[in-house]
Scaffold this active site. Structure first.
Site, PDB file in Angstrom:
ATOM      1  N   THR A  12       0.814  -1.216   0.000  1.00 53.56           N
ATOM      2  CA  THR A  12       0.000   0.000   0.000  1.00 53.56           C
ATOM      3  C   THR A  12       0.849   1.268   0.000  1.00 53.56           C
ATOM      4  O   THR A  12       0.455   2.281  -0.587  1.00 53.56           O
ATOM      5  CB  THR A  12      -0.927  -0.021   1.240  1.00 53.56           C
ATOM      6  OG1 THR A  12      -1.806  -1.137   1.105  1.00 53.56           O
ATOM      7  CG2 THR A  12      -1.751   1.237   1.366  1.00 53.56           C
ATOM      8  N   ASP A  89       0.127  -6.865   4.809  1.00 56.43           N
ATOM      9  CA  ASP A  89      -0.573  -8.146   5.039  1.00 56.43           C
ATOM     10  C   ASP A  89       0.364  -9.266   5.493  1.00 56.43           C
ATOM     11  O   ASP A  89      -0.030 -10.134   6.276  1.00 56.43           O
ATOM     12  CB  ASP A  89      -1.299  -8.600   3.768  1.00 56.43           C
ATOM     13  CG  ASP A  89      -2.492  -7.711   3.419  1.00 56.43           C
ATOM     14  OD1 ASP A  89      -2.808  -6.793   4.196  1.00 56.43           O
ATOM     15  OD2 ASP A  89      -3.104  -7.946   2.366  1.00 56.43           O
TER      16      ASP A  89
END
Ligand code: ASP
Length: 326
Positions: A12, A89
């Protein structure tokens, strides 16, 4: 001039809106670095290199071997600290992999972002700034791989992503962070770490280690159908390391064939050894040959088991290595 090497893996922190909707990895290490204020004042020589541009769910063990190689090359070339930008993640797995495979006191710091660069209050620049400060801190030397998010510094062994979207998603359950940043300055207390080092053997990418999470009423069908595909298995057991009584013969059968490590799906605390005595309890499973994961959560236990198998470790060595994490 003190040199810090930035290695970008995607995530991200490096994402931009795509034509098809949603954000996707698009930015280079240089782009991500350019958005960080205050770096010139640090007087550092900062180099940036994009190794991968992937969402972290799509990273695999071959990517981690390449990353470990790149980190060690930067250290050999004189970097005083290395910062890896990465999707959040799977940051916790990559951090443990680097902790185990980079044998150097030079700080290796992994960071990312919960909010992408075009969102209000994007956290990537602050996280990268903090990570760079930690990477050159004398107090961070010898602490192994660290994860810096939200001005907190976590040890690779304990850190977990515990929230899907909060900027405070990262924690070290049960132990807390190793330190924090105050006015941009790292304040680290450190903790003794397990001095284990393993090679980043490319074979690690060819091995399949299964992670099986146990649930209420589970009759083990997933393990029964898939178990034979694995060179090793991690059981994310219930509570302190338990499975339903009906699953015991199946689990024990696999433990007779391949290393089966017993962790807890709770995500915090150690698997127990000698409290419960019912069929499927931790005592029962350890008696039947399962290996105790200690404080390693299921995802981290899988990384360690995978690296040990790639190094040719036999069952006794695997068990004594996991004992280091008690
Ligand atoms: N899904 C993203 C990834 O792990 C999330 C993030 O980077 O925060 O790449």
């Amino acid at each position: 001039m003190t040199r810090v090497a930035i290695i970008a893996m995607g995530g991200t922190i490096a994402m931009s809106p795509s034509a098809g909707g949603g954000v996707v990895p698009a930015l280079s290490a240089e782009d991500v670095l350019a958005a960080v204020p205050g770096l010139a004042e640090l007087g550092l020589d900062i180099t940036a290199h994009t190794l991968r541009s992937l969402p972290s769910p799509s990273l695999g063990f071959a990517d981690l071997v390449a990353l470990s190689d790149a980190v060690r090359a930067e250290i050999a070339a004189g970097a005083a600290g290395v910062v890896v930008t990465h999707g959040t993640d799977t940051i916790e797995e990559t951090a443990l992999f680097l902790d185990l495979t980079v044998d150097s006191p030079v700080p290796v710091v992994v960071t990312g972002a919960m909010r992408h660069p075009t969102s209000a209050g994007a956290d990537g620049p602050a996280n990268l700034y903090a990570a760079i400060r930690v990477a050159v801190a004398e107090s961070a030397r010898g602490l192994g791989c660290l994860v810096v998010m939200s001005d907190e510094v976590h040890g690779a062994r304990f850190v977990r992503k515990g929230h899907t979207s909060s900027m405070a998603a990262f924690a070290s359950p049960g132990f807390g962070p190793l330190g924090l940043l105050v006015e941009g300055e790292p304040r680290l207390r450190g903790t003794p770490r397990v001095g284990l080092r393993l090679p980043a053997n490319p074979r690690v990418a060819d091995l399949r280690v299964g992670l099986i999470t146990v649930a209420l009423g589970d009759d083990g069908e997933l393990l029964r159908r898939a178990g034979d595909a694995f060179a090793g298995i991690v059981i994310a057991g219930l509570g302190a390391g338990h499975v339903p009584a009906d699953m015991v013969p199946l689990v024990a059968g696999f433990a007779a064939k391949v290393p089966v490590v017993l962790a807890s799906r709770t995500g915090s605390g150690s698997v127990l050894r000698q409290t419960y005595g019912y069929p499927g309890s931790e005592r029962d499973l350890l008696d039947r040959g399962l290996i105790h994961a200690g404080f390693l959560d299921p995802a981290k236990a899988r990384v360690l088991l995978q690296l040990l198998l790639a190094d040719g470790a036999d069952r006794p060595r695997i068990a004594s290595t996991f004992d280091l994490y008690r």
